[in-house]
Design an enzyme around this catalytic site. Structure first.
Site, short mmCIF file in Angstrom:
data_model
loop_
_atom_site.label_atom_id
_atom_site.label_comp_id
_atom_site.label_asym_id
_atom_site.label_seq_id
_atom_site.Cartn_x
_atom_site.Cartn_y
_atom_site.Cartn_z
CD GLU A 317 -1.61 2.30 1.92
OE1 GLU A 317 -1.11 3.22 1.24
OE2 GLU A 317 -1.81 2.37 3.13
CB CYS A 353 -2.59 6.09 3.31
SG CYS A 353 -1.09 5.68 4.20
#
Length: 604
Positions: A317, A353
């Site tokens: 990720e 994020c």
């Protein structure tokens, strides 16, 4: 006549309702209502209600005896290999942490492996007990957990509550309630030729898995991999960032404490911190069966190359350039949407994020949106007791200022912020002024590079069509999260939701797909693979396919027929027989299947 009968029937029914002795049944209303409400509460808050969590205690994080503000806060200092820890909001010295060596990493993996051998034999019920006690500890001690996160990462208490506690509690609750269902053996279909077989997929522990996590949410990013890994029956080694390693020992003890409370080996859970040059020892270690990486794209290249040496699978990720798309049909809802855009952009000082990195607005709402956002952004105050906290370091300040300057030089308008901020009370803290940049165009670097800071950018779509909006939303080589705002019945909304290139889409909301444990991950430059949800939990398992005889008790088993039995006596006859078998199983029409059956019988 029929209409008259219907009216008469309606009048009679009304009379019956009015004459019904409702007062005779009122005593049942509140008990019934209480039962329904209580049942709903129990369903959403408990599994195995009578199995109460065990409360336990762990040592508080060690704070320095002397309050000292560092003159130059940095993790690396001359004269020692230890990692210097500090509060990025104030510059306060927190202590030194000794980094792990290759030998230390070897020991951590070995200890986790020994503990995992026993843990793999536990039942789902036993694992739920551990997670339930862990959840109880977090709820009982959430203020201290938030304070520690605030000190180690510079975020405000509100940001810590939302980004550390709430999402961790959700992951625990989801795993307690739904984890076993995700990992129970699942039945799979068979076919005509194999109709005497039954098929299942089993989800078995991999062994010891590892996670390399980022610094932006030190508690949640550590606990998330631990929760999923141990529920799947694995041991786990989490490498925390050297930027926020001061809190790691305390947070690890929270997870280990739940194991100890239920009589399990705490060595199942390991956390390490090391300098980058040592990390490769972990990422290529033959004792690791799976890697989860949360971080930047350049570092992921190194991690993936290192993991390839031992053929370790990786889930990556890598952040994003998430777009919040505001359609013309969202105009009546702009007050609510502006609140969401502010939270989505500036939470954790933009170090998120799935934070909103770009706002793509349709022409009909663009100017109104700018006028509403400008005073809101300008009013934001910096400080732990204010609105926006600190950034973890000043390492990105020059880059962020350069991106803003480049955009302004190319025609963007800077309405607020755009530079670092020297806090009058905390001059050694790392603050960046909340920034509003409008009239950004897709050719500007700031429209394509992840900022990971408190910078709000607005792009005006050429038109209100889905194609023009998607051309902006999908322009960067990222695809982690996204959000789309508009009227639910708007066909443009549906087209954008389906056309946007991302791993998750929140409709008329922000990042909620993460808050309900849907599979999480991205596409393109945002990485590959998924964690969270059923897919993430199963990804930490060996998927073992098991095919068994359905009617073994009747003696029905596979037997090799003579035409296909070694040694082959007649290749021609054998080929016609096997052709018939294939036709019997896969021919499309009944006539073809009958012809195949004749082939089989003739060549037996």
């Amino acid at each position: 006549m029929a209409v008259d009968d219907l009216v008469a029937w309606g009048n009679e029914f009304s009379v019956l309702i009015r004459e019904f002795p409702i007062n005779d049944f009122l005593f049942l209303f509140y008990p019934l209502l209480g039962t329904i409400v209580g049942g709903i509460i129990l369903y959403f808050t408990h599994t195995d209600y009578w199995d109460k969590p065990k409360r336990y205690t762990v040592p508080e994080p060690k704070k320095p005896d002397e309050f000292k503000i560092l003159n130059n806060p940095t993790v690396k200092v001359s004269g020692t290999t230890a990692i210097q820890c500090y509060n990025p909001a104030t510059g306060q010295f927190l202590g030194f942490v000794n980094p792990s060596t290759p030998a230390g990493i070897d020991r951590a993996i070995a200890q986790a492996a020994v503990a995992q051998g026993k843990w793999a034999q536990t039942t789902f019920s036993e694992r739920r007990k551990v997670l339930r006690s862990m959840l109880q500890y977090i709820l009982d001690n959430q203020e201290q957990i938030c304070q520690v996160s605030s000190m180690d990462s510079g975020k405000t208490m509100v940001d810590a509550q939302l980004g550390e506690i709430m999402v961790t509690a959700e992951k625990l609750q989801w795993t307690i309630k739904h984890g076993e269902k995700a990992l129970r053996p699942s039945r799979r279909p068979t076919n005509l030729l194999m109709s005497y077989k039954k098929n299942t997929v089993h989800y078995e522990p991999l062994g010891v898995v590892a996670a390399l996590v980022s610094w932006n949410y030190p508690f949640h990013n550590l606990m998330g991999p631990i929760i999923s890994s141990i529920f799947a029956g694995n041991g786990v080694v989490v490498k925390v960032s050297e930027q926020t390693c001061w809190s790691a020992a305390y947070y690890t003890s929270i997870a280990r404490g739940a194991l100890v409370a239920h009589g399990h080996d705490p060595q199942l859970i390991q956390s390490v911190v090391c300098w980058p040059q040592t990390a490769g020892h972990l990422t290529s270690h033959p004792g690791i069966s799976h890697l989860t990486f949360i971080g930047s794209r350049p570092v992921c290249h190194q991690v993936a190359a290192s993991a390839a040496k031992s053929l370790i699978p990786v889930v990556a990720e890598l952040g994003g350039k998430d777009a919040a798309v505001i359609l013309d049909s969202a105009a009546p809802d702009l007050n609510r949407i502006v609140d969401i855009l502010m939270r989505g952009t500036f939470q954790a000082s933009g170090q998120n994020c799935i934070g909103i990195e770009r706002i793509v607005a349709a022409p009909g709402v663009y100017d109104k949106l700018v006028s509403m956002l400008e005073p809101r952004v300008k009013a934001l105050r910096l400080g732990l007791d204010k609105d926006v906290g600190a950034m973890v370091s000043d390492a990105s300040f020059t880059r962020l200022e350069g991106l803003v300057e480049d955009a302004v030089a190319k025609g963007a308008r800077l309405l607020a912020g755009g530079k670092r901020y020297i806090h009058p009370d905390h001059p050694k803290g790392f603050y960046f002024t909340p920034t509003l940049l409008v009239d950004v165009t897709p050719d500007m670097a700031i429209a394509n590079e992840e900022c990971f800071g408190p910078i709000m950018t607005l792009l005006r779509a050429p038109s209100s069509s889905a194609s023009d909006i998607l051309s902006l939303a999908n322009a960067p080589d990222f695809g982690l999260g996204s959000s789309v705002y508009g009227r639910d019945s708007d066909p443009v909304l549906k087209a954008v939701v389906h056309g946007i290139r991302a791993g998750g889409v929140a409709v008329n909301d922000f990042a909620v797909f993460y808050a309900v444990q849907l599979p999480f991950g991205g596409v393109g430059g945002s990485g590959y693979g998924r964690f969270a949800g059923e897919e993430g939990l199963r990804g930490l398992c060996n998927l073992k396919s098991v095919c068994e005889d359905r009617f073994a008790w009747l003696g029905v088993r596979t037997a090799i027929p003579p035409p296909a039995r070694y040694p082959i006596k007649d290749q021609g006859r054998g080929w016609r027989f096997t052709r018939g078998v294939v036709g019997l199983g896969y021919a499309i029409t009944v006539r073809e299947k009958l012809g195949a059956l004749v082939d089989v019988l003739r060549n037996m």
